[in-house]
Design a protein around this motif. Sequence first.
Motif, PDB file in Angstrom:
ATOM      1  N   MET A  13       0.829  -1.212   0.000  1.00 35.67           N
ATOM      2  CA  MET A  13       0.000   0.000   0.000  1.00 35.67           C
ATOM      3  C   MET A  13       0.867   1.269   0.000  1.00 35.67           C
ATOM      4  N   ASN A  32      11.359   2.949   5.002  1.00 36.61           N
ATOM      5  CA  ASN A  32      10.765   1.709   5.499  1.00 36.61           C
ATOM      6  C   ASN A  32      11.688   1.150   6.583  1.00 36.61           C
ATOM      7  N   ARG A  33      11.086   0.473   7.585  1.00 38.43           N
ATOM      8  CA  ARG A  33      11.898  -0.078   8.687  1.00 38.43           C
ATOM      9  C   ARG A  33      13.054  -0.904   8.134  1.00 38.43           C
ATOM     10  N   SER A  34      12.752  -1.883   7.279  1.00 36.52           N
ATOM     11  CA  SER A  34      13.848  -2.618   6.642  1.00 36.52           C
ATOM     12  C   SER A  34      14.176  -1.877   5.346  1.00 36.52           C
ATOM     13  N   LYS A  37      13.290  -2.582   1.305  1.00 30.20           N
ATOM     14  CA  LYS A  37      12.061  -2.230   0.570  1.00 30.20           C
ATOM     15  C   LYS A  37      12.182  -0.826  -0.036  1.00 30.20           C
ATOM     16  N   VAL A  79       1.992   1.698   7.909  1.00 31.82           N
ATOM     17  CA  VAL A  79       2.495   0.394   8.371  1.00 31.82           C
ATOM     18  C   VAL A  79       1.324  -0.442   8.875  1.00 31.82           C
ATOM     19  N   LYS A  80       1.637  -1.649   9.303  1.00 29.84           N
ATOM     20  CA  LYS A  80       0.608  -2.566   9.779  1.00 29.84           C
ATOM     21  C   LYS A  80      -0.195  -1.883  10.893  1.00 29.84           C
TER      22      LYS A  80
END
Length: 480
Positions: A13, A32-34, A37, A79-80
């Motif tokens: 998304m 992004n955290r990681s 991506k 995020v989630k």
Amino acid sequence: ARATIGLTGLAVMGSNLARNIASRGTTIAVHNRSTEKMTRLLDEHGDEAREQGGELVGCESLEDLVAAIEKPRTVIVMVKAGEATDAVIEDLVPLLEPGDVVVDAGNAHVDDTLRRQSALEEHDLHFVGMGVSGGEEGALNGPSIMVGGSEHAYANLGPVVESIAAVVDGTPCAAHVGPDGAGHFVKMVHNGIEYADMQLIAESYDLLRGVARLEPAQIAEVFHGWNEGDLESFLIEMTADVLSHTDADTGQPFIDVVADAAEQKGTGRWTVQIALDLGVPVTGIAEATFARSLSGHTDQRKAVRETFGSDTHDVEVDVEAFVDDVASALYASKVVAYAQGFDQVMAGSREHDWDVDPGQLATIWRGGCIIRARFLDRIREAYAENGDLTSLLVAPFFADAVRDGLAAWRRVVVIAAQAGVPAPAFASSLAYFDALRRDRLPAALVQGLRDNFGAHTYQRIDKDGTFHTTWAGDRTEHEA
Ligand code: NBP
């Protein structure tokens, strides 16, 4: 490059939303955290963004992200939902300055949005709960966007979201629907309506198969035809697509190899839970949510099937006439589902002082989102004619449609019961309609019972006051 806006959370998304924003010539900082991506997004789509006149600015940390954005900053969090959103907000807050805006673009429960909004207010930060509908494809090519937050927050965010949203008749399907929790609330009800709409479509399919004995490919044709008329909608079109699909492994219709247990992520359940608290009878959404739960109770289904058998009863129908009847029942039940959903939006708006405009909502749901349909244009017109509609059911256009379809609606519910094909959303929508129009409801009996066993008192139709009858004594009536 100084970015107009920033976004953290580059799963499907978030990446699509970022690409959409950049495609409108906007410079957007992405994180992004990681990190992988983020770098992949830049590798795969960085050039494309530049060709479109925008830019994706890659940031390896939240500090870099915040530093890359023009002040006052607007940071979208995608995020989630739940704890991950809280964790990201917690990390962001110390990096931001008064006047900055944090936008939660995930699906959140309105209570979480209100809690986050108050927490950020203490730091002089603005919080926006933003509902985004349309799935991955919508996020990339034009979603429907419902923004809840302050005027200050919308000043920067508004032009960006209005530039990326779907457009219908020249109007973007994005708007500032109200303060704080309003955006997430209406997005939640949107999803609730989506549950009801899908359940009604599923019942239509089941009846055409179980009563009219049509094959999936034939039913796909029926839906295809419906999509040319008043029922035209994204979900009807997609139903034709799913029903005409053949499974590559088995050569069977795809619909026959999919496990018949429908899952849910929570927005339908939240809609029903909140409706219970607000006292709004969203029976269509509730039946749809319960139908999904029921489908997952495999052990009970097996036990009852083994005890009673799973036969349906043959009911003689003229197939063509029955197809038309189901279309009418679907339309009328859909009017009920939307009427109930809009009732809930307005009840939430009153409860929280949001001042949501139902006509504006119908306008931004006409495109981009999952429930987009020709129908929404009619709802927009209904509210344009009368902003204080008591119920969508009494808007002249819908009243005519329900009147025209009523006999068919009743026939379909009767036939479903005779055949033993469950149609809970059709049946309960009809019951809702009949209950609303009934002269006297058996609620009088319920109230009498409550007074009898619990001295809960009652009111009379012929005089003012609150009364109690001494049921266990001399049965005289006293004013309470
Ligand atoms: P997901 O809901 O699958 O979330 C994945 C993202 O959350 C990744 O970027 C992941 O980072 C990040 N994340 C997680 Br998980 N925990 C984190 C943490 N503690 N700190 C920082 N980042 C964290 O992604 P999605 O399907 O793209 O949906 C995003 C939001 O959009 C959700 O809130 C969803 O409700 C909403 N939404 C989705 C749809 C849809 O059709 N999918 C439609 C409308 C709205 P990582 O890469 O480092 O693991």
